[in-house]
Write an enzyme that holds these catalytic residues in place. Sequence first.
Site, mmCIF file in Angstrom:
data_model
loop_
_atom_site.group_PDB
_atom_site.id
_atom_site.type_symbol
_atom_site.label_atom_id
_atom_site.label_comp_id
_atom_site.label_asym_id
_atom_site.label_seq_id
_atom_site.Cartn_x
_atom_site.Cartn_y
_atom_site.Cartn_z
ATOM 1 N N CYS A 111 16.642 5.640 12.672
ATOM 2 C CA CYS A 111 15.713 5.690 13.817
ATOM 3 C C CYS A 111 16.269 4.988 15.051
ATOM 4 O O CYS A 111 15.743 5.161 16.155
ATOM 5 C CB CYS A 111 14.379 5.073 13.428
ATOM 6 N N HIS A 247 10.411 3.161 19.557
ATOM 7 C CA HIS A 247 10.481 4.111 18.441
ATOM 8 C C HIS A 247 9.070 4.369 17.906
ATOM 9 O O HIS A 247 8.296 3.434 17.681
ATOM 10 C CB HIS A 247 11.386 3.557 17.333
ATOM 11 N N ASN A 277 6.542 10.581 13.051
ATOM 12 C CA ASN A 277 7.769 9.806 13.225
ATOM 13 C C ASN A 277 8.956 10.763 13.180
ATOM 14 O O ASN A 277 9.170 11.428 12.170
ATOM 15 C CB ASN A 277 7.839 8.777 12.082
HETATM 16 N N1 ACO Z 1 -3.394 9.410 1.898
HETATM 17 C C1 ACO Z 1 -4.309 8.713 1.193
HETATM 18 N N2 ACO Z 1 -4.013 7.617 0.498
HETATM 19 C C2 ACO Z 1 -2.749 7.200 0.516
HETATM 20 C C3 ACO Z 1 -1.739 7.876 1.204
HETATM 21 C C4 ACO Z 1 -2.109 9.037 1.919
HETATM 22 N N3 ACO Z 1 -1.212 9.749 2.634
HETATM 23 N N4 ACO Z 1 -0.568 7.224 1.050
HETATM 24 C C5 ACO Z 1 -0.823 6.173 0.256
HETATM 25 N N5 ACO Z 1 -2.132 6.154 -0.064
HETATM 26 C C6 ACO Z 1 -2.842 5.184 -0.882
HETATM 27 C C7 ACO Z 1 -1.943 4.490 -1.880
HETATM 28 O O1 ACO Z 1 -1.815 5.245 -3.050
HETATM 29 C C8 ACO Z 1 -2.667 3.206 -2.106
HETATM 30 O O2 ACO Z 1 -3.730 3.438 -2.980
HETATM 31 P P1 ACO Z 1 -4.130 2.341 -4.084
HETATM 32 O O3 ACO Z 1 -4.558 1.126 -3.301
HETATM 33 O O4 ACO Z 1 -5.226 2.996 -4.841
HETATM 34 O O5 ACO Z 1 -2.880 2.108 -4.884
HETATM 35 C C9 ACO Z 1 -3.285 2.896 -0.743
HETATM 36 O O6 ACO Z 1 -3.323 4.149 -0.034
HETATM 37 C C10 ACO Z 1 -2.477 1.898 0.059
HETATM 38 O O7 ACO Z 1 -1.106 2.302 -0.004
HETATM 39 P P2 ACO Z 1 0.005 1.509 0.773
HETATM 40 O O8 ACO Z 1 1.333 2.141 0.608
HETATM 41 O O9 ACO Z 1 -0.137 0.053 0.420
HETATM 42 O O10 ACO Z 1 -0.469 1.800 2.239
HETATM 43 P P3 ACO Z 1 -0.446 0.842 3.464
HETATM 44 O O11 ACO Z 1 -1.836 0.427 3.759
HETATM 45 O O12 ACO Z 1 0.628 -0.168 3.363
HETATM 46 O O13 ACO Z 1 -0.027 1.871 4.599
HETATM 47 C C11 ACO Z 1 1.917 2.505 5.869
HETATM 48 C C12 ACO Z 1 1.198 2.581 4.511
HETATM 49 C C13 ACO Z 1 1.029 3.161 6.902
HETATM 50 C C14 ACO Z 1 3.235 3.226 5.795
HETATM 51 C C15 ACO Z 1 2.100 1.009 6.176
HETATM 52 O O14 ACO Z 1 2.862 0.391 5.182
HETATM 53 C C16 ACO Z 1 2.738 0.782 7.487
HETATM 54 O O15 ACO Z 1 2.078 0.772 8.499
HETATM 55 N N6 ACO Z 1 4.072 0.577 7.505
HETATM 56 C C17 ACO Z 1 4.779 0.381 8.716
HETATM 57 C C18 ACO Z 1 6.092 1.032 8.692
HETATM 58 C C19 ACO Z 1 6.064 2.513 8.902
HETATM 59 O O16 ACO Z 1 5.216 3.079 9.533
HETATM 60 N N7 ACO Z 1 7.075 3.109 8.334
HETATM 61 C C20 ACO Z 1 7.305 4.491 8.512
HETATM 62 C C21 ACO Z 1 8.508 4.789 9.223
HETATM 63 S S1 ACO Z 1 9.855 3.820 8.998
HETATM 64 C C22 ACO Z 1 10.683 3.794 10.459
HETATM 65 O O17 ACO Z 1 10.548 4.645 11.277
HETATM 66 C C23 ACO Z 1 11.614 2.703 10.766
#
Ligand code: ACO
Length: 320
Positions: A111, A247, A277
């Site tokens: 990225c 980004h 993204n």
């Molecule tokens: N729809 C519904 N539920 C989902 C989905 C989905 N698409 N994806 C995961 N879940 C569920 C999981 O199974 C989990 O359920 P559980 O609690 O029953 O086990 C719950 O949602 C939480 O899952 P997490 O992976 O812990 O989700 P989180 O709240 O951390 O959000 C996210 C994920 C949005 C990616 C978060 O970690 C974040 O904001 N990360 C920042 C980094 C990022 O955006 N990375 C992407 C690009 S990387 C880059 O460009 C450098």
Amino acid sequence: MNARIIGTGSYLPKRVVTNDDLAKIMDTSDEWIQSRTGIKERHLVVEENTASMCIEAAKEALKDADMAAEEIELIIVATLSADHVTPSAACEVQAGIGAVNAVAFDLNAACSGFVFSLNTAQAFIQSGIYKNALVLGAETLSRIMDWNDRGTCVLFGDGAGAAVIKADDEGIMAFEQYSDGAKGHVLAGINRKNNNPYVKNDTDPTYVQMDGKEVYSFAVSTVPKSIQNVLDKANMTVEDVDVFLLHQANIRIIQSVAKRLKISLDKCPISLDHCGNLSAASIPVLLDEVNKKGMLKRGDKVILSGFGGGLTWGTTLLTW
Ligand code: ACO
């Protein structure tokens, strides 16, 4: 001598896929995706590929710059999803637009790729080796996602952005770029397996995998520092900057970076709502959208800041 951006272009695939569309094929919802990421829809390739999107974006950027393809001396495509191992996407762009006098190669910094490529082109121009360059960021991320992994596949999209840069008195003022290979596992994907008569290889293919929480803390701690470092190099403050092109990974990261730097979100335009993204393509696509909307005027100070797999991160400060 500096390098100034004199034209931009972009291409997004025709097929638009909303969060509700995804909810029809996997266990997810518009509410989950939007509330955690800010993404409403993304474009996915059906007939396009990385090179074809690059070629469209490049033609538009050349038109915007009022330059002929034959004048271009250097083509860099930032990508981790080129159509082939070889030829590179950049060589395909060269052929596709008829840039017969250019040298062309790809650069993979995930990225951060567009920022690294822009800085690389700037170094060539500053040294006098080349007078201009066509710099692109392009990804077909949909082909390297695990479509059974709802935690990652909903976050990404496909697209390409391009910028023509040219030797000028003004332009790129300062930059920094870094890598931390020891943290590569935080965001990794596609393991090319050994394959020869002496290796037994019957494992399943690998896809993009990430530790979302680790990526989040890496981004919100690194990006503000990197922006501040670059501003310090130029003896400037955040107040001097007109636009921050960050980004487009996640709206929460952008909000957190803005809060830490004490800058208004109005100065941080967004494309992730309709693109998702786009990895290396996210900054050049956003740059083109901002440019085409007339949000940039000559003399404006612009920050471009990327972060991602590697891990890698980098920031560029330029005068528009
Ligand atoms: N729809 C519904 N539920 C989902 C989905 C989905 N698409 N994806 C995961 N879940 C569920 C999981 O199974 C989990 O359920 P559980 O609690 O029953 O086990 C719950 O949602 C939480 O899952 P997490 O992976 O812990 O989700 P989180 O709240 O951390 O959000 C996210 C994920 C949005 C990616 C978060 O970690 C974040 O904001 N990360 C920042 C980094 C990022 O955006 N990375 C992407 C690009 S990387 C880059 O460009 C450098």
